[in-house]
Write a protein that holds these residues in place. Structure first.
Motif, short mmCIF file in Angstrom:
data_model
loop_
_atom_site.label_atom_id
_atom_site.label_comp_id
_atom_site.label_asym_id
_atom_site.label_seq_id
_atom_site.Cartn_x
_atom_site.Cartn_y
_atom_site.Cartn_z
N ALA A 98 0.82 -1.21 0.00
CA ALA A 98 0.00 0.00 0.00
C ALA A 98 0.85 1.25 0.00
O ALA A 98 0.58 2.21 -0.74
N VAL A 99 1.89 1.27 0.81
CA VAL A 99 2.78 2.44 0.87
C VAL A 99 3.47 2.65 -0.48
O VAL A 99 3.53 3.77 -1.01
N ALA A 100 3.98 1.54 -1.05
CA ALA A 100 4.68 1.65 -2.34
C ALA A 100 3.74 2.08 -3.46
O ALA A 100 4.14 2.81 -4.37
N GLY A 101 2.48 1.65 -3.37
CA GLY A 101 1.54 1.97 -4.43
C GLY A 101 0.69 3.20 -4.17
O GLY A 101 -0.23 3.47 -4.94
N ARG A 102 0.99 3.92 -3.09
CA ARG A 102 0.22 5.12 -2.73
C ARG A 102 -1.27 4.78 -2.60
O ARG A 102 -2.14 5.45 -3.17
N ARG A 105 -4.06 3.14 3.51
CA ARG A 105 -3.79 1.97 4.35
C ARG A 105 -5.06 1.31 4.88
O ARG A 105 -5.03 0.15 5.30
N ARG A 106 -6.16 2.02 4.85
CA ARG A 106 -7.41 1.42 5.30
C ARG A 106 -7.82 0.24 4.41
O ARG A 106 -8.55 -0.64 4.83
N ARG A 107 -7.31 0.26 3.17
CA ARG A 107 -7.62 -0.84 2.25
C ARG A 107 -7.03 -2.16 2.73
O ARG A 107 -7.54 -3.23 2.39
#
Length: 304
Positions: A98-102, A105-107
């Motif tokens: 999630a961080v790498a893909g922007r 984080r709730r996902r």
């Protein structure tokens, strides 16, 4: 939408994909089939920008994958369920993606629940069964809520409940208007899941059509006839040009005539018929017959 146009990829003297062209449209599940060595994995990797074609193109919504901004928002893929650090928890793995893909984080929590891993989110991936790793890989593919998803052998390691779940998941994704491409060797499952088929062999296109049309065009329908007068009936059927084989003590297996034609012929000649049943060839039967000359490694069948 996925568009593959005249795609060609060579490795030295070996041509893995040879002028391949097909389109995967949204709103349906497309099964991607082919024997081992047919070029399926190379094609999937080319779509995802992991292979550079020698000729042709593989586009996602009209663009090469490598040119997509924030690609996880556009395309989700599961190519290898083992592609996860064994020491990371499921939540940590997805959070890193999630961080790498922007991606919000709730996902992470949402997709963990969606794939049934919410209660083991803090468990290390190295302790997961193959089926659990498959679910984690699927969660990663869904993380960016992408309109295009690719799954390579997604049912490997899943138990019957898991297979039913992934079947419903893929159908629901397509029903939402997403583009769903699924590569699989399980013909029975593909027959239950896919709406459309792309079949390749030795890197070339063999078929690009709907499942029912594929079976109609390439499959052979047989009619099983149970009759105490089967010898007389068999002679009449052969005289009409049908292929007739004996099965058991009272049954004929007929190819080349329909149920109605067989029933009418028997009635006109006063021959008793106790059962008439049409049987369409299975997807596995048709696939095996159609790709027989494209199989890279063939075993032998010993009658002993």
């Amino acid at each position: 939408m996925i568009e593959v146009t005249e795609l060609t990829k060579r490795y030295g003297r070996v041509t893995a994909v040879d002028g391949l062209t097909f389109t995967v449209r949204p709103g349906r599940v497309t099964g991607f089939l082919g024997p081992n060595g047919s070029g399926k994995s190379t094609t999937l990797r080319a779509i995802l920008g992991l292979e550079t074609p020698d000729a042709g193109a593989a586009l996602v919504d009209g663009r090469p994958y490598r040119t997509l901004h924030h690609p996880l928002h556009h395309v989700g893929a599961l190519l290898d369920a083992g592609a996860v650090h064994p020491g990371r928890s499921a939540r940590a793995h997805l959070t890193a993606l999630a961080v790498a893909g922007r991606i919000d984080r709730r996902r992470v929590g949402e997709v963990l629940e969606q794939v049934g891993l919410g209660q083991v989110a803090h468990k290390r991936a190295g302790e997961f069964s193959l089926g659990m790793r498959q679910r984690l890989g699927i969660a990663g593919a869904l993380l960016g809520d992408p309109p295009v998803v690719l799954f390579d052998e997604p049912v490997n390691g899943l138990d019957p409940e898991g297979i039913l779940w992934i079947r419903h998941l893929m159908k629901s994704l397509a029903a939402e208007g997403r583009t769903v491409l699924v590569s699989s060797h399980l013909m029975s499952e593909t027959a239950l899941t896919a709406d459309h088929l792309v079949v390749i062999g030795r890197g070339r296109l063999i078929a690009d059509t709907g499942v029912e049309a594929f079976l109609r065009e390439h499959g052979t329908s047989q009619v099983h006839v149970r009759s105490p007068a089967r010898s007389a009936l068999a002679g009449m059927l052969r005289a009409r040009g049908a292929t007739v084989e004996y099965e058991g003590s009272k049954t004929l297996v007929v190819t080349g005539l329909t149920v109605d034609e067989i029933g009418d012929l028997a009635a006109r000649n006063g021959l008793p018929v106790h059962e008439l049943m049409a049987r369409q060839a299975s997807l596995e039967d048709v696939f095996m017959d159609l790709t027989r000359d494209s199989v890279e490694y063939q075993g032998t069948h010993d009658g002993n």
